[in-house]
Design a protein around this motif. Structure first.
Motif, short mmCIF file in Angstrom:
data_model
loop_
_atom_site.label_atom_id
_atom_site.label_comp_id
_atom_site.label_asym_id
_atom_site.label_seq_id
_atom_site.Cartn_x
_atom_site.Cartn_y
_atom_site.Cartn_z
N PRO A 83 42.25 51.29 39.64
CA PRO A 83 43.54 51.08 40.29
C PRO A 83 43.60 49.81 41.14
O PRO A 83 44.68 49.45 41.62
N GLU A 84 42.48 49.15 41.34
CA GLU A 84 42.43 47.99 42.23
C GLU A 84 42.98 46.74 41.54
O GLU A 84 42.57 46.41 40.44
N MET A 85 43.88 46.04 42.23
CA MET A 85 44.53 44.87 41.64
C MET A 85 44.34 43.61 42.47
O MET A 85 45.04 42.62 42.26
N SER A 86 43.40 43.62 43.39
CA SER A 86 43.18 42.45 44.23
C SER A 86 41.95 41.67 43.78
O SER A 86 40.86 42.25 43.64
N PRO A 87 42.07 40.36 43.57
CA PRO A 87 40.89 39.55 43.24
C PRO A 87 39.80 39.63 44.30
O PRO A 87 38.62 39.48 43.98
N ALA A 88 40.19 39.90 45.56
CA ALA A 88 39.19 40.06 46.61
C ALA A 88 38.28 41.25 46.30
O ALA A 88 37.06 41.19 46.52
#
Length: 213
Positions: free
Chosen positions: A181-186
């Motif tokens: 579910p994670e969508m952050s490049p970080a």
């Protein structure tokens, strides 16, 4: 017996190696590994319910492109490592470049948000399990890669094992992207990277034990 006679005797009946052997080996191994990773993901994790909506999101494709580019570079490198005397050359640059790009993008993302938001972007909601999920999914492709490489003639066994592990984990990260579910490049810059490097480290340890002729 003279040296030249011995060389001639050893060379008698030697047939040229088919240059397509490597392609056939990995062409058979990798699809099996990927199917295995998909089966494990379907059994334990499942695919995101909003996957169709994500298909139009550039961020989603960037998340897939990150490990996929590493997998392509690892495959090209491992094919060369299976042939004695061949150098990996620019393969190391190709492997490292996606990691650098994602870290630069992640730094830009973190720079633009408020300081109190940075930790949440880095940790997301699944930081405790992400790397281990990728490690689990990497097993089928890593095993298949070891099988394909063992039938060749690698000489740098620890290095070859590490790239086998990296190939397996990079393809696992591609598969895991369908669930994550994670969508952050970080987030990817830390936890996807860790998830790919863990199997590479395990592969480096296994290489001399499994790939020894």
């Amino acid at each position: 017996m003279k040296t030249n006679d011995l060389i001639g005797l050893l060379a008698t009946g030697v047939a040229p190696v088919d240059s397509r052997t490597v392609t056939r080996r990995f062409g058979a191994a990798l699809p099996l590994g990927i199917v295995g990773a998909l089966l494990i993901m379907s059994l334990f994790f499942g695919i995101r319910p909003d996957i169709r909506a994500l298909m139009v999101s550039p961020v989603f494709w960037a998340k897939i492109a990150f490990p996929f580019c590493i997998a392509l570079a690892a495959l090209a490198s491992i094919v060369r490592l299976g042939r004695p005397g061949q150098r990996v050359g620019y393969g190391w640059l190709a492997i490292g470049l996606p990691f650098v790009v994602v870290m630069v993008v992640a730094a830009g993302v973190l720079w633009e948000v408020q300081p109190d938001e940075r930790v949440s972007l880095l940790l997301g909601k699944t930081w405790k399990i992400c790397a281990f999920n990728i490690l689990l999914l990497s097993v089928p492709t890593a095993v298949a890669s070891f099988w394909a490489l063992k039938s060749l003639a690698p000489t740098r066994l620890r290095l070859a094992g590490a790239v086998c592990g990296l190939l397996g984990s990079a393809m696992a990260a591609v598969v895991y992207s369908l669930h994550c579910p994670e969508m952050s490049p970080a987030f990817w810059s830390v936890w996807y990277t860790l998830g790919m490097l863990l199997p590479a480290a395990i592969g480096a340890w296994l290489g001399p034990r499994i790939l020894r002729w």
